[in-house]
Write a protein that holds these residues in place. Structure first.
Motif: not given
Ligand code: SF4
Length: 444
Positions: A199-212
């Motif tokens: 987890k956390g290694m696609s642009r979509r997941q990364m953006r969500a993690n960045f915001d969090q």
């Protein structure tokens, strides 16, 4: 005990058997990023210890085994590894040493040979030295950088930059001491666990993690007036490593200022861009240029996501993009200045000045010619163009005393406080692309 195996050039190899039995010792450079890297290596089945030692014996060991005209980061890294083997409580027959090889033209590609010479001199030539490089340099049967690992490491680097950026903007104001550090540790572990689960290694997941990440750091209670901001630039090791810069960030915090430390992502993009620039300046294979351009574009896109997350947080200042840095340095240095930190070091000083952080500590290691040119060598020019910039070059070498370094920084801070009182703050200016001299604004 694992058998010692050599390749046909006589180099001692790190074997698969050693992977099972040995502990790999790695120097630390960026505490957060390398902390995640260590965890990732452990997940790959290696036993790893990241060295966080910081005392005078390290310098003395370095001086004993490395020629004293070697650049200071090499001396420190080698001194720290030898000190750990001798005094760290390890069985010297059960350790391997990890060291990076950048593959560039600077000495960082050759630390590994100095380290082997040092081990020979210390009668410890039986200790395997493992190169960490992406340039296809030395290989070992018991250590490999697989594609999935490299992918996780690249993501760890970008997450590390965001975490450090947000933490640096919280730490000087936190109501509960240690809250930013605790949040940093929480996110580092959470991200590594996520990587292991894919987890956390696609642009979509990364953006969500960045915001969090931004919202979690923004939720830490803070208090107090904005403090004077001080930028830290310089050769990569002394800029980031607490051992290299005598705990510079801690010192700046103790002086009641807010450290601003440009991240690692720009340096990585810079290193990739240099391969593109090589082909443009000196010729070479189009496929190399094409491949590097693609990789660079991907990391730049991730960097933009990180910048947007900081901007959207409504709480944190965001750094500029790599392209903005590149445009700032036009007219100062060309793309051919790529040894060491090259034109990026000057660009980082320009970016700090343009974004209102015109107090800057430029860290300079002894024996580092490239960074003396693009660091100390550019300060006069920057001061001419930006009279309110307040830059001090600090030398780090085996003979420099900490008190002397801190006194010089205190003098710079006294100037900063004087400038703050005499100059009103102005909003951030757009990056300057022409070369008209202008007054950078006084910062807070
Ligand atoms: S950039 Fe400077 S400190 Fe780094 S390897 Fe090169 S000479 Fe040494």
């Amino acid at each position: 005990m694992a058998k010692l195996v050599y390749d046909n050039t006589g180099r001692l190899l790190f074997t698969r058997e050693m992977k099972e039995e040995y502990t790999l010792l790695m120097p630390q450079m960026l505490p957060v990023h390398f902390g995640m890297m260590k965890k990732l290596l452990e997940c790959e089945g290696y036993k790893v210890d990241m060295l966080t030692t910081n005392h005078r014996c390290i310098v003395d060991e370095g001086l004993k085994y490395v020629h004293n005209d070697t650049c200071y980061p090499a001396l420190l890294v080698i001194g720290q590894l030898i000190d750990a083997v001798k005094h760290g409580g390890y069985d010297p027959h059960k350790v391997g040493l990890l060291i990076t090889q950048t593959g560039g033209g600077c000495r960082a590609s050759n630390y590994i040979h100095l380290l082997r010479k040092a081990l020979e001199k210390a009668d410890m030539a039986y200790i395997p030295v493992v190169s960490v490089n992406l340039s296809g340099l030395e290989k070992n049967p018991g250590f490999s950088l697989t594609l999935p690992f490299v992918r996780k490491a690249v993501y760890a680097m970008m997450y590390g930059d965001l975490i450090v950026n947000a933490a640096n903007q919280v730490r000087p104001y936190e109501v509960e001491p240690g809250a930013a550090d605790a949040m940093t540790e929480r996110w580092s572990q959470k991200l590594v666990d996520g990587f292991q689960a894919g987890k956390g290694m696609s642009r979509r997941q990364m953006r969500a993690n960045f915001d969090q990440i931004c919202s979690d750091f923004a939720a830490i209670p803070v208090a107090g007036e904005p403090k004077i901001r001080v930028g830290v630039v310089g050769e990569i090791y002394v800029k980031f490593a607490p051992l290299g810069n005598n705990n510079l960030e801690k010192f700046l915090l103790s002086e009641g200022v807010e450290p601003v430390v440009p991240g690692l992502t720009d340096f990585i993009i810079f290193k990739i861009y240099n391969r593109v620039a090589d082909v443009e300046l000196y010729g070479g294979k189009w496929i190399k240029k094409f491949g590097c351009s693609l990789f660079m574009k991907y990391i730049e896109a991730c960097q933009r996501d990180m910048i947007e997350a900081l901007e959207h947080s409504g709480r944190f200042r965001a750094p500029g993009t790599f392209q903005e840095l590149h445009s700032l340095v036009q007219g100062y240095l060309g793309d051919g200045n790529k040894m060491g930190e090259g034109w990026l070091l000057t660009a980082e000083m320009l970016e700090l000045i343009h974004s209102g952080t015109n107090n800057i500590v430029c860290t300079q290691p002894f024996g580092c010619l490239p960074n003396h040119i693009v660091g100390k060598g550019m300060i006069r020019k920057l001061k001419d163009d930006y009279p309110y910039s307040n830059i001090v070059a600090i030398d780090y070498d085996p003979g420099a005393t900490r008190i002397n370094q801190e006194n010089r920084i205190k003098l710079m801070l006294a100037n900063a406080r004087g400038l703050t009182q005499s100059q009103p703050a102005r909003p951030r200016e757009e990056p300057q692309t022409d070369r008209e001299p202008q007054l950078a604004h006084a910062n807070i």
